[in-house]
Write an enzyme that holds these catalytic residues in place. Sequence first.
Site, PDB file in Angstrom:
ATOM      1  N   HIS A   1       0.792  -1.119  -0.152  1.00  0.00           N
ATOM      2  CA  HIS A   1      -0.098  -0.082  -0.134  1.00  0.00           C
ATOM      3  C   HIS A   1       0.547   1.022  -0.229  1.00  0.00           C
ATOM      4  CE1 HIS A   1      -2.500  -3.363   1.765  1.00  0.00           C
ATOM      5  NE2 HIS A   1      -3.657  -3.234   0.810  1.00  0.00           N
TER       6      HIS A   1
HETATM    7 FE1  FES Z   1       0.093  -1.916   3.979  1.00  0.00          FE
HETATM    8 FE2  FES Z   1       2.487  -1.991   4.886  1.00  0.00          FE
HETATM    9  S1  FES Z   1       1.016  -0.801   3.695  1.00  0.00           S
HETATM   10  S2  FES Z   1       0.730  -3.600   5.260  1.00  0.00           S
END
Ligand code: FES
Length: 109
Positions: free
Chosen positions: A70
């Site tokens: 993410h």
């Molecule tokens: Fe989603 Fe690390 S950015 S788990």
Amino acid sequence: GKPVFVIHRTPEMITSAQNGDKETLPDPAKDADRVKKPEFLVLLAVCTHLGCVPQPIGTGNFGGFLCPCHGSHYDTSGRIRQGPAPRNLEVPHYEFKDEKTLVIGKALS
Ligand code: FES
């Protein structure tokens, strides 16, 4: 029972981490409060967003750790600098028993 990063930081990594102290950080912390010896960084390798293992040192926009699922970017002190992770990578309990021995975690007593 958890993955850890033990990083022998270069002088450049230490300087970068100390320079980060001057920035406005999502989870404010001084580099000096996150290490016992500036040349060694000890962290849980667990992203504080959803628990993935970030990529190792030298990745992401701040030269630290990138969690690519993410897009969380941590700096060379393991502090969150960009992305959805809410907190810095956790510093576990650890101690240097001597010059060559690092013990991570608390001994059961
Ligand atoms: Fe989603 Fe690390 S950015 S788990």
